[in-house]
Design a protein around this motif. Structure first.
Motif, PDB file in Angstrom:
ATOM      1  N   PHE A 119       0.845  -0.994   0.092  1.00 55.19           N
ATOM      2  CA  PHE A 119      -0.132  -0.088  -0.276  1.00 55.19           C
ATOM      3  C   PHE A 119       0.950   1.191   0.039  1.00 55.19           C
ATOM      4  O   PHE A 119       1.579   1.514   0.975  1.00 55.19           O
ATOM      5  N   GLY A 120       0.869   1.795  -1.060  1.00 56.64           N
ATOM      6  CA  GLY A 120       2.234   3.048  -1.253  1.00 56.64           C
ATOM      7  C   GLY A 120       1.574   4.250  -1.224  1.00 56.64           C
ATOM      8  O   GLY A 120       1.078   4.689  -2.172  1.00 56.64           O
ATOM      9  N   VAL A 121       1.284   4.790  -0.032  1.00 58.40           N
ATOM     10  CA  VAL A 121       0.854   6.253   0.167  1.00 58.40           C
ATOM     11  C   VAL A 121       2.156   7.360   0.565  1.00 58.40           C
ATOM     12  O   VAL A 121       2.466   8.230   0.123  1.00 58.40           O
ATOM     13  N   THR A 122       2.998   6.770   1.854  1.00 56.36           N
ATOM     14  CA  THR A 122       3.859   7.544   2.521  1.00 56.36           C
ATOM     15  C   THR A 122       5.015   8.138   1.546  1.00 56.36           C
ATOM     16  O   THR A 122       5.361   7.180   0.959  1.00 56.36           O
ATOM     17  N   GLU A 123       5.114   9.218   1.719  1.00 52.78           N
ATOM     18  CA  GLU A 123       6.382   9.990   0.879  1.00 52.78           C
ATOM     19  C   GLU A 123       7.477  10.504   1.809  1.00 52.78           C
ATOM     20  O   GLU A 123       6.817  11.205   2.937  1.00 52.78           O
ATOM     21  N   PRO A 124       8.643  10.712   1.601  1.00 52.15           N
ATOM     22  CA  PRO A 124       9.574  11.204   2.480  1.00 52.15           C
ATOM     23  C   PRO A 124       9.426  12.673   2.737  1.00 52.15           C
ATOM     24  O   PRO A 124       9.594  13.330   3.860  1.00 52.15           O
ATOM     25  N   THR A 125       9.108  13.399   2.042  1.00 47.37           N
ATOM     26  CA  THR A 125       8.720  14.808   1.976  1.00 47.37           C
ATOM     27  C   THR A 125       7.595  15.210   2.475  1.00 47.37           C
ATOM     28  O   THR A 125       7.346  16.304   3.422  1.00 47.37           O
ATOM     29  N   ALA A 126       6.402  14.470   2.142  1.00 48.04           N
ATOM     30  CA  ALA A 126       5.204  14.754   2.390  1.00 48.04           C
ATOM     31  C   ALA A 126       4.924  14.316   3.936  1.00 48.04           C
ATOM     32  O   ALA A 126       4.120  15.208   4.482  1.00 48.04           O
ATOM     33  N   GLY A 127       5.477  13.435   4.344  1.00 45.07           N
ATOM     34  CA  GLY A 127       5.091  12.948   5.779  1.00 45.07           C
ATOM     35  C   GLY A 127       3.441  12.633   5.497  1.00 45.07           C
ATOM     36  O   GLY A 127       2.763  12.059   4.677  1.00 45.07           O
ATOM     37  N   THR A 128       2.740  13.086   6.753  1.00 42.40           N
ATOM     38  CA  THR A 128       1.426  12.674   7.123  1.00 42.40           C
ATOM     39  C   THR A 128       0.571  13.691   6.099  1.00 42.40           C
ATOM     40  O   THR A 128      -0.841  13.412   5.951  1.00 42.40           O
ATOM     41  N   ASP A 129       0.954  14.639   5.638  1.00 42.21           N
ATOM     42  CA  ASP A 129       0.372  15.521   4.524  1.00 42.21           C
ATOM     43  C   ASP A 129       0.328  15.094   3.226  1.00 42.21           C
ATOM     44  O   ASP A 129       1.034  15.688   2.715  1.00 42.21           O
ATOM     45  N   MET A 318     -10.574   6.739  17.468  1.00 43.70           N
ATOM     46  CA  MET A 318     -10.482   6.364  19.048  1.00 43.70           C
ATOM     47  C   MET A 318      -9.938   5.367  19.379  1.00 43.70           C
ATOM     48  O   MET A 318      -9.168   5.062  20.322  1.00 43.70           O
ATOM     49  N   ALA A 319     -10.659   4.320  18.761  1.00 42.65           N
ATOM     50  CA  ALA A 319     -10.107   2.770  18.926  1.00 42.65           C
ATOM     51  C   ALA A 319      -8.716   2.636  18.759  1.00 42.65           C
ATOM     52  O   ALA A 319      -7.949   1.890  19.425  1.00 42.65           O
ATOM     53  N   LYS A 320      -8.176   3.132  17.621  1.00 53.16           N
ATOM     54  CA  LYS A 320      -6.747   3.047  17.476  1.00 53.16           C
ATOM     55  C   LYS A 320      -6.036   3.650  18.389  1.00 53.16           C
ATOM     56  O   LYS A 320      -4.879   2.866  18.949  1.00 53.16           O
ATOM     57  N   LEU A 321      -6.343   4.975  18.825  1.00 56.13           N
ATOM     58  CA  LEU A 321      -5.407   5.574  19.978  1.00 56.13           C
ATOM     59  C   LEU A 321      -5.505   4.968  21.419  1.00 56.13           C
ATOM     60  O   LEU A 321      -4.598   4.363  21.760  1.00 56.13           O
ATOM     61  N   LEU A 322      -6.796   4.712  21.679  1.00 57.54           N
ATOM     62  CA  LEU A 322      -6.933   3.926  23.000  1.00 57.54           C
ATOM     63  C   LEU A 322      -6.282   2.473  23.063  1.00 57.54           C
ATOM     64  O   LEU A 322      -5.630   2.191  23.931  1.00 57.54           O
ATOM     65  N   ALA A 323      -6.443   1.825  22.114  1.00 57.42           N
ATOM     66  CA  ALA A 323      -5.661   0.358  21.908  1.00 57.42           C
ATOM     67  C   ALA A 323      -4.327   0.480  21.729  1.00 57.42           C
ATOM     68  O   ALA A 323      -3.652  -0.059  22.625  1.00 57.42           O
ATOM     69  N   GLN A 360       1.787   3.558  17.700  1.00 61.53           N
ATOM     70  CA  GLN A 360       1.280   5.013  17.984  1.00 61.53           C
ATOM     71  C   GLN A 360       2.005   5.790  16.801  1.00 61.53           C
ATOM     72  O   GLN A 360       1.712   6.960  16.880  1.00 61.53           O
ATOM     73  N   VAL A 361       2.551   5.042  16.148  1.00 58.29           N
ATOM     74  CA  VAL A 361       3.308   5.922  14.921  1.00 58.29           C
ATOM     75  C   VAL A 361       2.473   5.672  13.522  1.00 58.29           C
ATOM     76  O   VAL A 361       1.933   6.508  12.583  1.00 58.29           O
ATOM     77  N   ALA A 362       2.187   4.588  13.291  1.00 56.85           N
ATOM     78  CA  ALA A 362       1.639   3.964  12.161  1.00 56.85           C
ATOM     79  C   ALA A 362       0.478   3.029  12.409  1.00 56.85           C
ATOM     80  O   ALA A 362       0.419   2.570  13.429  1.00 56.85           O
ATOM     81  N   PRO A 363      -0.618   2.911  11.441  1.00 53.34           N
ATOM     82  CA  PRO A 363      -0.615   3.796  10.119  1.00 53.34           C
ATOM     83  C   PRO A 363      -0.864   5.152  10.202  1.00 53.34           C
ATOM     84  O   PRO A 363      -0.996   5.882   9.306  1.00 53.34           O
ATOM     85  N   ILE A 364      -1.272   5.526  11.528  1.00 47.77           N
ATOM     86  CA  ILE A 364      -1.383   7.202  11.627  1.00 47.77           C
ATOM     87  C   ILE A 364      -1.153   7.405  13.220  1.00 47.77           C
ATOM     88  O   ILE A 364      -1.241   6.736  13.976  1.00 47.77           O
ATOM     89  N   SER A 365      -0.157   8.695  13.214  1.00 47.43           N
ATOM     90  CA  SER A 365       0.293   8.985  14.498  1.00 47.43           C
ATOM     91  C   SER A 365      -0.687   9.393  15.525  1.00 47.43           C
ATOM     92  O   SER A 365      -1.844  10.221  14.977  1.00 47.43           O
ATOM     93  N   THR A 366      -0.458   9.423  16.762  1.00 48.38           N
ATOM     94  CA  THR A 366      -1.640   9.649  17.940  1.00 48.38           C
ATOM     95  C   THR A 366      -1.981  11.316  17.720  1.00 48.38           C
ATOM     96  O   THR A 366      -3.154  11.595  17.594  1.00 48.38           O
ATOM     97  N   ASN A 367      -1.075  11.855  17.232  1.00 49.20           N
ATOM     98  CA  ASN A 367      -1.259  13.445  17.226  1.00 49.20           C
ATOM     99  C   ASN A 367      -2.518  13.708  16.089  1.00 49.20           C
ATOM    100  O   ASN A 367      -3.266  14.569  16.194  1.00 49.20           O
ATOM    101  N   LEU A 368      -2.174  13.107  15.088  1.00 52.16           N
ATOM    102  CA  LEU A 368      -3.094  13.448  13.864  1.00 52.16           C
ATOM    103  C   LEU A 368      -4.417  12.699  14.344  1.00 52.16           C
ATOM    104  O   LEU A 368      -5.631  13.157  13.943  1.00 52.16           O
ATOM    105  N   ILE A 369      -4.751  11.563  15.198  1.00 50.80           N
ATOM    106  CA  ILE A 369      -5.762  11.434  15.737  1.00 50.80           C
ATOM    107  C   ILE A 369      -6.443  12.406  16.614  1.00 50.80           C
ATOM    108  O   ILE A 369      -7.600  12.681  16.580  1.00 50.80           O
ATOM    109  N   LEU A 370      -5.669  12.773  17.434  1.00 49.61           N
ATOM    110  CA  LEU A 370      -6.273  13.847  18.302  1.00 49.61           C
ATOM    111  C   LEU A 370      -6.574  15.333  17.450  1.00 49.61           C
ATOM    112  O   LEU A 370      -7.524  15.839  17.902  1.00 49.61           O
TER     113      LEU A 370
END
Ligand SMILES: Cc1cc2nc3c(=O)[nH]c(=O)nc-3n(C[C@H](O)[C@H](O)[C@H](O)COP(=O)(O)OP(=O)(O)OC[C@H]3O[C@@H](n4cnc5c(N)ncnc54)[C@H](O)[C@@H]3O)c2cc1C
Length: 384
Positions: A119-129, A318-323, A360-370
């Motif tokens: 599943f090819g999404v992440t890029e080095p310069t774009a990061g989560t954006d 929320m499930a991903k963050l809590l778990a 807590q980092v992948a597939p989405i980091s905690t801050n982005l969930i918050l």
């Protein structure tokens, strides 16, 4: 705390996993080897095709069946990261692919003959954006010519097909930043060495993750999934399922640490009694149990909404963050309870401790969930 959902699947997965004990995973972890025998066994038993409709050869079950499979793998001390994407990446083709693409690929994915787990999404310069990705597919007659780079693309060396997100219109030329991206199905068997270079990245866990370099890779236009320019929305569609399934893996990890931590606390005698007789040892375990149980309820809630076709973005997040936080707390306490032995490879605690930290980092980091919860559930202003 044991779930009652899908008991027959849980028992069957637990039986299969018993054939792949800690020793097996430890050996692979040491040399960063892919768990081929384990993945083959899961495939043969049909556990990786639970979400594929019966007309394409899968078992056509709901998401809860897949959460049961992944939770049990993790509870047993194994790791579903080697193949969890085979369960859900096909969802992009199932939901948005043409009838021809579905007929061509899904039966092979269901039987395991085709691995669709990159599943090819992440890029080095774009990061989560993600709207800032720059891997670009230029149309040239009946082909797309792809140039760019991806990073952290897991299982690329163990996949026949990859779902790849690319830009097909530059960001500056679209009204909304999320438009102008497209999904291509890349046939890895043809692409590697012909415009696609895969470079493995050694990480703190055995996750078969890689960096990808595209240099004039040619992809037939017939491999475009859905409409050109709508790719970002298709990828977003699949994210709730992914987050719920990863959360289920965390619940499995949490239960693994609780099982092992409690057993060791009862067994280990220091100062003439079991360490588990001390409340200083009991309370962290009890707190971990509370946290894993609460997170499991949120996973169930998100799963139920998903299965009922209801909006579940906030619940999945929320499930991903809590778990992921519950499994990490349980891991930390389990390691502490094991004292020095927690650091010994043969106990499997240090390996699982490293593995569960990823979530807590992948597939989405905690801050982005918050940030999602802040803006979607609380109506706070967007910060980016
Ligand atoms: C082992 C592994 C496997 C992976 N597998 C895949 C895969 O198969 N396919 C794929 O496409 N990707 C994969 N990823 C990538 C993963 O999804 C990303 O690493 C993750 O989403 C975080 O993105 P990033 O690394 O670019 O961090 P960045 O976006 O650079 O963020 C770095 C840190 O800053 C924080 N941050 C960033 N912006 C904000 C903000 N506005 N407010 C507050 N905090 C912020 C983030 O929360 C994070 O903690 C994998 C990653 C790893 C480590």
């Amino acid at each position: 705390m044991d779930h009652v959902s899908h008991p027959e699947i849980r028992e069957a997965v637990a039986r299969l996993c018993a054939r792949f004990p800690g020793e097996y995973w430890r050996g692979l972890d040491r040399d960063r080897i892919y768990p081929t025998e384990f993945v083959n066994a899961l495939t043969e038993a049909g556990f990786l095709s639970v979400l594929i409709p019966e007309e394409y050869g899968g078992s056509g079950l709901g998401l809860g069946a897949a959460t049961a499979v992944l939770e049990e793998i993790h509870r047993s001390g194994g790791n579903g990261g080697a193949c969890h994407a085979q369960i859900y990446t096909m969802g992009c083709v199932l939901r948005h692919g043409s009838a021809e693409q579905k007929a061509r690929y899904l039966p092979g994915v269901a039987s395991g003959e085709i691995r669709l787990q990159a599943f090819g999404v992440t890029e080095p310069t774009a990061g989560t954006d993600t709207t800032r990705i720059s891997t670009f597919a230029r149309r040239d007659g009946d082909r797309y010519i792809v140039n760019g780079q991806k990073i952290w693309i897991s299982r690329a060396e163990h996949s026949d097909l990859m779902v790849l997100l690319v830009r097909t219109t530059p960001r500056e030329e679209v009204k909304r930043a999320s438009d102008g991206m497209s999904v291509l199905l890349v046939d890895m068997r043809e692409a590697v060495g012909n415009g696609l270079t895969v470079r493995p990245i050694r990480t703190m866990i055995n996750h078969a993750t890689t960096e990808l370099f595209f240099d004039d890779l040619s992809v037939p236009v017939e491999n475009l999934v859905g409409e050109e320019g709508r790719g970002f929305h298709y990828i977003l569609d699949g994210m709730n399922a992914e987050r719920i399934l990863i959360a289920a893996e965390c619940i499995g990890d949490g239960k693994f640490f609780l099982d092992r931590g409690s057993a060791y606390a009862k067994d280990r005698k220091v100062f003439g009694r079991a360490i588990g007789e001390n409340q200083g040892v009991q309370f962290p375990l009890a707190r971990a149990y509370v946290q894993v149980s609460a997170a499991a309820l949120m996973v169930d809630r998100a799963t139920a909404l998903f299965e009922a076709d209801q909006p579940c973005g906030t619940e999945a997040n929320m499930a991903k963050l809590l778990a992921s936080e519950a499994s990490w707390y349980a891991a930390d306490q389990c390691l502490q309870i094991h004292g020095g032995f927690g650091f010994a490879e043969e106990y499997d605690i240090e390996r699982k401790f490293r593995e569960t930290r990823l979530y807590q980092v992948a597939p989405i980091s905690t801050n982005l969930i918050l940030s999602h919860v802040a803006t979607h559930a609380l109506g706070l202003p967007k910060s980016f």
